[in-house]
Motif scaffolding. Structure first.
Motif, PDB file in Angstrom:
ATOM      1  N   LEU A 188      34.752 -57.305 118.415  1.00  0.00           N
ATOM      2  CA  LEU A 188      34.779 -56.487 117.292  1.00  0.00           C
ATOM      3  C   LEU A 188      33.817 -57.327 116.463  1.00  0.00           C
ATOM      4  O   LEU A 188      33.870 -58.513 116.012  1.00  0.00           O
ATOM      5  CB  LEU A 188      35.862 -56.482 116.458  1.00  0.00           C
ATOM      6  N   ILE A 189      32.442 -56.914 116.320  1.00  0.00           N
ATOM      7  CA  ILE A 189      31.515 -57.461 115.464  1.00  0.00           C
ATOM      8  C   ILE A 189      31.198 -56.685 113.985  1.00  0.00           C
ATOM      9  O   ILE A 189      31.706 -55.645 113.810  1.00  0.00           O
ATOM     10  CB  ILE A 189      30.154 -57.626 116.130  1.00  0.00           C
ATOM     11  N   GLN A 190      30.466 -57.607 113.219  1.00  0.00           N
ATOM     12  CA  GLN A 190      30.176 -56.921 112.046  1.00  0.00           C
ATOM     13  C   GLN A 190      28.645 -56.093 112.257  1.00  0.00           C
ATOM     14  O   GLN A 190      28.153 -56.705 112.808  1.00  0.00           O
ATOM     15  CB  GLN A 190      30.421 -58.162 110.721  1.00  0.00           C
TER      16      GLN A 190
ATOM     17  N   VAL B 249      18.599 -57.890 127.087  1.00  0.00           N
ATOM     18  CA  VAL B 249      19.796 -56.874 126.582  1.00  0.00           C
ATOM     19  C   VAL B 249      20.023 -57.062 124.886  1.00  0.00           C
ATOM     20  O   VAL B 249      19.565 -58.079 124.354  1.00  0.00           O
ATOM     21  CB  VAL B 249      21.182 -57.474 127.178  1.00  0.00           C
ATOM     22  N   ARG B 250      20.155 -55.526 124.496  1.00  0.00           N
ATOM     23  CA  ARG B 250      20.324 -55.555 123.001  1.00  0.00           C
ATOM     24  C   ARG B 250      21.968 -54.978 122.831  1.00  0.00           C
ATOM     25  O   ARG B 250      22.169 -53.698 123.553  1.00  0.00           O
ATOM     26  CB  ARG B 250      19.136 -54.693 122.510  1.00  0.00           C
ATOM     27  N   ILE B 251      22.338 -55.494 121.485  1.00  0.00           N
ATOM     28  CA  ILE B 251      23.539 -54.587 121.345  1.00  0.00           C
ATOM     29  C   ILE B 251      23.136 -54.063 119.662  1.00  0.00           C
ATOM     30  O   ILE B 251      22.787 -54.978 118.924  1.00  0.00           O
ATOM     31  CB  ILE B 251      24.863 -55.756 121.046  1.00  0.00           C
ATOM     32  N   GLU B 252      23.084 -52.888 119.309  1.00  0.00           N
ATOM     33  CA  GLU B 252      22.613 -52.302 118.413  1.00  0.00           C
ATOM     34  C   GLU B 252      23.546 -51.264 117.518  1.00  0.00           C
ATOM     35  O   GLU B 252      24.480 -50.842 118.328  1.00  0.00           O
ATOM     36  CB  GLU B 252      21.495 -51.515 118.739  1.00  0.00           C
ATOM     37  N   HIS B 253      23.273 -51.314 116.445  1.00  0.00           N
ATOM     38  CA  HIS B 253      23.953 -50.061 115.515  1.00  0.00           C
ATOM     39  C   HIS B 253      23.433 -48.793 116.035  1.00  0.00           C
ATOM     40  O   HIS B 253      22.423 -48.677 116.430  1.00  0.00           O
ATOM     41  CB  HIS B 253      23.760 -50.482 114.011  1.00  0.00           C
TER      42      HIS B 253
ATOM     43  N   LYS C 175      30.714 -49.684 107.174  1.00  0.00           N
ATOM     44  CA  LYS C 175      30.713 -50.132 105.899  1.00  0.00           C
ATOM     45  C   LYS C 175      31.914 -49.745 105.371  1.00  0.00           C
ATOM     46  O   LYS C 175      32.290 -50.258 104.329  1.00  0.00           O
ATOM     47  CB  LYS C 175      29.414 -49.429 105.100  1.00  0.00           C
ATOM     48  N   GLU C 176      32.694 -48.721 105.660  1.00  0.00           N
ATOM     49  CA  GLU C 176      34.036 -48.373 105.321  1.00  0.00           C
ATOM     50  C   GLU C 176      34.954 -48.776 105.806  1.00  0.00           C
ATOM     51  O   GLU C 176      36.308 -48.707 105.627  1.00  0.00           O
ATOM     52  CB  GLU C 176      33.963 -46.748 105.696  1.00  0.00           C
TER      53      GLU C 176
END
Length: 424
Positions: free
Chosen positions: A247-249, A290-294, A374-375
């Motif tokens: 669980l990332i920010q 490899v990318r982890i993205e919003h 953000k929520e």
């Protein structure tokens, strides 16, 4: 895998996406998913009601014992025993429906991006970009497997002796060129902001399942059965699984990783002239990104990956093109894939050397890879990966396109890595 809620709320969109892929029996399996989910949810409601009643009775029993009403308490205890048996029965049913649902979801590929066109095979892929001059090598140009033998830099027969077909031995300047390419690719990726990792070359079943290789590609993977471990088909698998269950920010985005590994693929069913030499191997080297993205940034990130790979090929001065894969040729886990192909002048054909893909939430759902928005709510992240680059066909392209009557020139950008400028 797809989220059940998404399928439930967007059934027609899912069916249209699966139609782009020519996915057989789409309506049947989607209905099976919805039925299994309905059964699971109904069973969960019934189980919750039983547990709630049992909890209420337990509190009443405690009060009755305290007030000395033993007979009433014992009657209610009998009732709780019955409820306990019912809860066990409903728990088993719930687990059965949950397993059925998961097995069905594992069979459904990702939904293609809106820009992906329907199609049956690689013949229907769209060329979206082409760059570089194809050299005129004349009639005496040799394919890379003949150049490898002529200059004694790759020994296919020796690899067959040691292991079998598809496991070449790189020798002398061939081995040094291979190592130079690995270091050059890694340096380019690190300079672009990717963090380097050295990762295991075998993964467990959970890791292979989380990134979508299992069960879809089970027959294409080498399986060490005693230890139940799989040789990796790409560094994407261990690198992406580093973030499994995290669980990332939002502030952690983007996460960009790169790594070099050997890759192992059974390539069952591959045969013919197109698999000669380095064209198709069971073991080969590859540098992965490899990318982890919003979710809001993942397609911008995919474009950045494409531009990054373009930059590498420009420095190598190799003629290449980019294809947007059609639905029928897009991989099981991908929503959108761009394939890079370089032109092999001696073979007079295009060779795939890289794929850059956005999986959206498909992998993240299996990985349980989420971020806090953000929520303060949890959302699935988007995952992406690409090759930068797969070495065998890049090496084949260099050998063939840079050949001269006096030897094989080394691309200028690689000379500092190789320590030599020509193979002769």
């Amino acid at each position: 895998m797809l989220q059940v809620q998404f399928i439930r709320e967007n059934k027609q969109t899912v069916l249209e996406g699966l139609a782009k892929r020519n996915f057989a029996n789409a309506e049947i399996i989607v209905e099976q998913v919805l039925t299994a989910d309905e059964n699971r949810r109904a069973t969960q409601v019934a189980l919750d009601a039983i547990l709630a009643e049992s909890n209420t009775l337990s509190k009443e029993i405690g009060g009755l014992f305290k007030s000395g009403e033993i007979q009433k308490a014992n009657i209610l205890k009998e009732k709780t025993s019955q409820l306990k048996e019912q809860s066990k029965e409903f728990s088993e049913k719930l687990n059965g429906f949950a397993d059925e649902l998961q097995n069905l979801l594992y069979q459904i590929p990702n939904i293609p991006h809106a820009s992906v066109k329907a199609g049956n095979s690689e013949e229907d892929n769209e060329e979206v970009f082409k760059e570089g001059m194809i050299p005129d090598l004349g009639k005496n140009a040799l394919p890379h497997w003949e150049l490898a033998k002529k200059y004694d830099i790759i020994d296919f027969e020796l690899g067959t002796k040691i292991t079998g077909a598809g496991f070449p031995v790189y020798k002398g300047k061939g081995a040094r060129l291979q190592r130079a390419l690995i270091n050059y690719f890694l340096d380019k990726n690190i300079a672009a902001g990717y963090k380097e990792y050295q990762v295991p070359h075998l993964v467990n079943t959970a890791s292979a399942t989380a990134t979508g290789q299992l069960p879809d590609k089970d027959g294409q993977m080498y399986h060490a059965t005693i230890d139940d471990l799989y040789l990796i088909p790409t560094a994407e698998v261990p690198i992406t699984n580093m973030f499994r269950g995290n669980l990332i920010q939002e502030t952690d985005f983007p996460i960009a990783a790169t790594g070099y590994t050997p890759c192992f693929r059974r390539e069952a069913g591959s045969y013919g002239a197109h698999v000669r030499g380095l064209n198709r191997l069971h073991q080969f080297d590859k540098v992965e990104i490899v990318r982890i993205e919003h979710p809001n940034n993942s397609y911008r990130a995919l474009n950045d990956m494409v531009e990054h790979i373009k930059g590498i090929l420009r420095e190598l001065k190799l003629p290449y093109r980019i294809l947007r894969l059609c639905g029928g040729d897009t991989g099981f886990t991908a929503a959108l894939t761009f394939d890079f192909e370089l032109f092999s002048t001696a073979q007079d054909r295009w060779l795939e050397i890289s794929s850059a893909s956005n999986f959206e939430t498909f992998q993240a759902n299996r990985l349980k890879l989420r971020f806090k928005n953000k929520e303060g709510k949890s959302e699935l992240a988007h995952t992406l990966n690409g090759s930068s680059l797969a070495l065998p066909r890049v090496l084949a392209g260099i050998l063939e396109n840079y050949q001269t009557k006096d030897g094989i020139k080394i691309p200028e950008v690689l000379v500092p890595y190789c320590g030599f400028s020509v193979i002769d």
